[in-house]
Design a protein around this motif. Structure first.
Motif, PDB file in Angstrom:
ATOM      1  N   ARG A   1      -7.454  -1.092  -0.326  1.00 13.84           N
ATOM      2  CA  ARG A   1      -7.416  -0.734  -1.748  1.00 13.84           C
ATOM      3  C   ARG A   1      -6.049  -0.143  -2.087  1.00 13.84           C
ATOM      4  O   ARG A   1      -5.514   0.630  -1.299  1.00 13.84           O
ATOM      5  CB  ARG A   1      -8.478   0.318  -2.102  1.00 13.84           C
ATOM      6  CG  ARG A   1      -9.883  -0.164  -2.145  1.00 13.84           C
ATOM      7  CD  ARG A   1     -10.839   0.966  -2.521  1.00 13.84           C
ATOM      8  NE  ARG A   1     -10.754   1.327  -3.927  1.00 13.84           N
ATOM      9  CZ  ARG A   1     -10.515   2.565  -4.373  1.00 13.84           C
ATOM     10  NH1 ARG A   1     -10.296   3.563  -3.527  1.00 13.84           N
ATOM     11  NH2 ARG A   1     -10.471   2.809  -5.663  1.00 13.84           N
ATOM     12  N   PRO A   2      -5.501  -0.498  -3.270  1.00 16.74           N
ATOM     13  CA  PRO A   2      -5.993  -1.506  -4.212  1.00 16.74           C
ATOM     14  C   PRO A   2      -5.583  -2.902  -3.747  1.00 16.74           C
ATOM     15  O   PRO A   2      -4.477  -3.087  -3.245  1.00 16.74           O
ATOM     16  CB  PRO A   2      -5.277  -1.133  -5.504  1.00 16.74           C
ATOM     17  CG  PRO A   2      -3.973  -0.532  -5.036  1.00 16.74           C
ATOM     18  CD  PRO A   2      -4.291   0.194  -3.760  1.00 16.74           C
ATOM     19  N   CYS A   3      -6.478  -3.881  -3.947  1.00 17.33           N
ATOM     20  CA  CYS A   3      -6.142  -5.249  -3.561  1.00 17.33           C
ATOM     21  C   CYS A   3      -5.619  -6.046  -4.753  1.00 17.33           C
ATOM     22  O   CYS A   3      -5.172  -7.176  -4.600  1.00 17.33           O
ATOM     23  CB  CYS A   3      -7.330  -5.956  -2.933  1.00 17.33           C
ATOM     24  SG  CYS A   3      -8.725  -6.194  -4.050  1.00 17.33           S
TER      25      CYS A   3
ATOM     26  N   CYS B   1     -14.336 -10.540  -3.346  1.00 21.41           N
ATOM     27  CA  CYS B   1     -13.500  -9.751  -2.442  1.00 21.41           C
ATOM     28  C   CYS B   1     -12.611 -10.676  -1.617  1.00 21.41           C
ATOM     29  O   CYS B   1     -13.111 -11.597  -0.954  1.00 21.41           O
ATOM     30  CB  CYS B   1     -14.392  -8.917  -1.530  1.00 21.41           C
ATOM     31  SG  CYS B   1     -13.499  -8.060  -0.202  1.00 21.41           S
TER      32      CYS B   1
ATOM     33  N   TRP C   1     -15.093   3.192  -9.215  1.00 23.78           N
ATOM     34  CA  TRP C   1     -13.916   2.382  -8.899  1.00 23.78           C
ATOM     35  C   TRP C   1     -14.212   1.436  -7.750  1.00 23.78           C
ATOM     36  O   TRP C   1     -14.754   1.840  -6.725  1.00 23.78           O
ATOM     37  CB  TRP C   1     -12.735   3.284  -8.533  1.00 23.78           C
ATOM     38  CG  TRP C   1     -12.376   4.231  -9.629  1.00 23.78           C
ATOM     39  CD1 TRP C   1     -12.931   5.458  -9.868  1.00 23.78           C
ATOM     40  CD2 TRP C   1     -11.420   4.018 -10.670  1.00 23.78           C
ATOM     41  NE1 TRP C   1     -12.361   6.026 -10.985  1.00 23.78           N
ATOM     42  CE2 TRP C   1     -11.433   5.177 -11.499  1.00 23.78           C
ATOM     43  CE3 TRP C   1     -10.537   2.983 -10.971  1.00 23.78           C
ATOM     44  CZ2 TRP C   1     -10.609   5.307 -12.602  1.00 23.78           C
ATOM     45  CZ3 TRP C   1      -9.712   3.109 -12.077  1.00 23.78           C
ATOM     46  CH2 TRP C   1      -9.755   4.255 -12.883  1.00 23.78           C
TER      47      TRP C   1
ATOM     48  N   GLU D   1     -15.330   6.725  -5.625  1.00 25.19           N
ATOM     49  CA  GLU D   1     -14.534   5.642  -5.064  1.00 25.19           C
ATOM     50  C   GLU D   1     -14.508   5.759  -3.552  1.00 25.19           C
ATOM     51  O   GLU D   1     -14.753   6.828  -2.984  1.00 25.19           O
ATOM     52  CB  GLU D   1     -13.103   5.665  -5.620  1.00 25.19           C
ATOM     53  CG  GLU D   1     -12.366   6.967  -5.340  1.00 25.19           C
ATOM     54  CD  GLU D   1     -10.932   6.975  -5.851  1.00 25.19           C
ATOM     55  OE1 GLU D   1     -10.286   5.908  -5.811  1.00 25.19           O
ATOM     56  OE2 GLU D   1     -10.457   8.043  -6.265  1.00 25.19           O
TER      57      GLU D   1
ATOM     58  N   THR E   1     -14.914  -7.736  -8.772  1.00 26.75           N
ATOM     59  CA  THR E   1     -14.519  -6.690  -7.818  1.00 26.75           C
ATOM     60  C   THR E   1     -14.333  -5.323  -8.473  1.00 26.75           C
ATOM     61  O   THR E   1     -14.041  -4.346  -7.781  1.00 26.75           O
ATOM     62  CB  THR E   1     -13.222  -7.080  -7.082  1.00 26.75           C
ATOM     63  OG1 THR E   1     -12.202  -7.392  -8.042  1.00 26.75           O
ATOM     64  CG2 THR E   1     -13.456  -8.268  -6.175  1.00 26.75           C
TER      65      THR E   1
ATOM     66  N   ASN F   1     -12.073  -2.300  -6.584  1.00 23.04           N
ATOM     67  CA  ASN F   1     -10.808  -2.696  -5.959  1.00 23.04           C
ATOM     68  C   ASN F   1      -9.592  -2.029  -6.589  1.00 23.04           C
ATOM     69  O   ASN F   1      -8.518  -2.002  -6.007  1.00 23.04           O
ATOM     70  CB  ASN F   1     -10.637  -4.213  -6.025  1.00 23.04           C
ATOM     71  CG  ASN F   1     -10.244  -4.698  -7.414  1.00 23.04           C
ATOM     72  OD1 ASN F   1     -11.048  -4.655  -8.342  1.00 23.04           O
ATOM     73  ND2 ASN F   1      -9.020  -5.157  -7.577  1.00 23.04           N
ATOM     74  N   THR F   2      -9.737  -1.490  -7.810  1.00 26.52           N
ATOM     75  CA  THR F   2      -8.630  -0.784  -8.453  1.00 26.52           C
ATOM     76  C   THR F   2      -8.717   0.712  -8.155  1.00 26.52           C
ATOM     77  O   THR F   2      -9.715   1.195  -7.616  1.00 26.52           O
ATOM     78  CB  THR F   2      -8.642  -1.013  -9.974  1.00 26.52           C
ATOM     79  OG1 THR F   2      -9.922  -0.612 -10.504  1.00 26.52           O
ATOM     80  CG2 THR F   2      -8.387  -2.475 -10.301  1.00 26.52           C
ATOM     81  N   VAL F   3      -7.663   1.441  -8.530  1.00 30.66           N
ATOM     82  CA  VAL F   3      -7.593   2.864  -8.199  1.00 30.66           C
ATOM     83  C   VAL F   3      -7.139   3.674  -9.415  1.00 30.66           C
ATOM     84  O   VAL F   3      -6.398   3.168 -10.257  1.00 30.66           O
ATOM     85  CB  VAL F   3      -6.619   3.116  -7.021  1.00 30.66           C
ATOM     86  CG1 VAL F   3      -7.159   2.519  -5.738  1.00 30.66           C
ATOM     87  CG2 VAL F   3      -5.236   2.563  -7.339  1.00 30.66           C
TER      88      VAL F   3
ATOM     89  N   LYS G   1       0.821  -1.222   0.000  1.00 31.29           N
ATOM     90  CA  LYS G   1       0.000   0.000   0.000  1.00 31.29           C
ATOM     91  C   LYS G   1       0.851   1.267   0.000  1.00 31.29           C
ATOM     92  O   LYS G   1       0.480   2.294   0.551  1.00 31.29           O
ATOM     93  CB  LYS G   1      -0.969  -0.001   1.195  1.00 31.29           C
ATOM     94  CG  LYS G   1      -1.887  -1.215   1.221  1.00 31.29           C
ATOM     95  CD  LYS G   1      -2.757  -1.291  -0.017  1.00 31.29           C
ATOM     96  CE  LYS G   1      -3.722  -2.468  -0.001  1.00 31.29           C
ATOM     97  NZ  LYS G   1      -3.136  -3.751  -0.391  1.00 31.29           N
TER      98      LYS G   1
ATOM     99  N   CYS H   1     -15.310  -1.696  -0.726  1.00 30.44           N
ATOM    100  CA  CYS H   1     -14.916  -0.709  -1.734  1.00 30.44           C
ATOM    101  C   CYS H   1     -16.107  -0.293  -2.592  1.00 30.44           C
ATOM    102  O   CYS H   1     -16.140   0.831  -3.109  1.00 30.44           O
ATOM    103  CB  CYS H   1     -13.764  -1.221  -2.600  1.00 30.44           C
ATOM    104  SG  CYS H   1     -14.086  -2.751  -3.473  1.00 30.44           S
TER     105      CYS H   1
END
Length: 334
Positions: free
Chosen positions: A295-297, A305, A268, A288, A179, A270-272, A116, A312
């Motif tokens: 996040r992001p996973c 998930c 948005w 988001e 997701t 799980n992505t960013v 992260k 999210c």
């Protein structure tokens, strides 16, 4: 003057290929006597067939060796690898011509996903694609993305019900990964904040969810039309082209909408956006959940998930949608 033959490699998927179109255009228009070929998977060949800057497409349809034999016969001068995976590395090795390869920044993405810690450059992926060919003297012309709809797939406005002929909004409800999409009830909550006639687009896999949304909203007297599974990709793009504005998850249709210069509300999961694949050179706003430390996973997505809560998307509120759309409209009016 003899032609200079370029091979551009990008095998998938819809959005990623649309994001390569500035490179295609700029190479074709800026390099003297350029002949531009593009190799992709068979499923995505239609994205290139109507592009006037692509002289020839080559298709990966099972056998990589067969494709390599076809490519060898073309005697390319340069390879531009915008995918940079094992298959494209094999192709470059076998062709033995000068190659320019996109830096995917996989280590930085891994650090962002696992630790992260965001070390990603604040640069859109299109500009990173353009950097791949900068040493050839190719510069970004800042004309944005390209998407060319064949005339046979342009849907006339009178194809739509009367309530939609004065204007409508499109919601692209699909997505390759669960997701990256809103759950059904959240889609419904989002749709309830749209006051214009609403058109749903998506594939056959989206029909059941779309039918449930339509059934609920029609009972409330809303004007809503489900085209999921009834339109091909280009016909869905034609609906995007005619829309007043567009809602999309982080999927290929978001980039198609950007290519058509539509105002986009990007959802948005799980992505960013920091991965650099937000709508390119078109007005947009993001919705988001920025308060989560998970996040992001993934840099792509999952079928479910990993932690089981899906906060999210489940914790998103859409009450701000009308004010966000007002902001979009003001940004284009000024």
């Amino acid at each position: 003057m003899p032609k200079t033959k370029f091979l551009i490699l990008r095998f998938s998927s819809i959005g990623d290929i649309v994001l390569t179109t500035p490179v295609i255009r700029c190479v074709k228009l800026q390099f003297p006597n350029a002949e531009v070929h593009f190799a992709t998977k068979k499923n995505f060949q239609s994205l290139l067939q109507n592009n006037p800057y692509v002289d020839k497409t080559h298709v990966l349809d099972g056998s990589l060796s067969t494709l390599i034999a076809q490519l060898k016969a073309e005697k390319f001068d340069y390879v531009i690898d915008l995918h940079n995976n094992l298959r494209t590395q094999i192709i470059k090795f076998r062709l033995q011509v000068k190659a320019f390869s996109f830096d995917k920044l996989n280590l930085r993405k891994w650090i962002y996903v696992k630790l992260k810690k965001n070390l990603m450059p604040n640069v859109h992926i299109v500009n990173r694609y353009m950097n791949t060919v900068a040493s050839l003297g190719i510069q970004n012309d800042n004309r944005g993305l390209d998407y060319f709809i064949p005339e046979k797939d342009e849907l006339p406005r009178h194809w739509l019900p009367q309530a939609f002929q004065q204007g409508f909004v499109v919601y692209a409800i699909g997505g390759q990964h669960t997701t990256k999409k809103l759950p059904h009830l959240q889609m419904l909550a989002l749709c309830r904040q749209v006051h214009e006639p609403l058109v749903l687009i998506g594939g056959k896999e989206d029909i059941l969810v779309a039918n449930a949304i339509v059934e609920a909203l029609e009972k409330e007297g809303r004007s809503i039309l489900n085209t999921c599974g009834n339109c091909n990709l280009n016909q869905s793009a034609s609906l995007l082209k005619q829309a007043q504005w567009v809602i999309s998850h982080d999927t290929g249709m978001m980039h198609v909408a950007a290519a058509l210069k539509k105002k986009v509300v990007a959802i948005w999961g799980n992505t960013v956006p920091e991965f650099g694949m937000y709508p390119y050179q078109t007005p947009f706003v993001n919705i988001e959940n920025t308060s989560l430390n998970c996040r992001p996973c993934s840099k792509i997505g999952y079928d479910k998930c990993p932690l089981g809560h899906f906060k999210c998307t489940n914790d998103l509120s859409f009450e701000q949608l009308p004010s966000l759309v007002n902001r979009l409209n003001k940004s284009t009016d000024s």
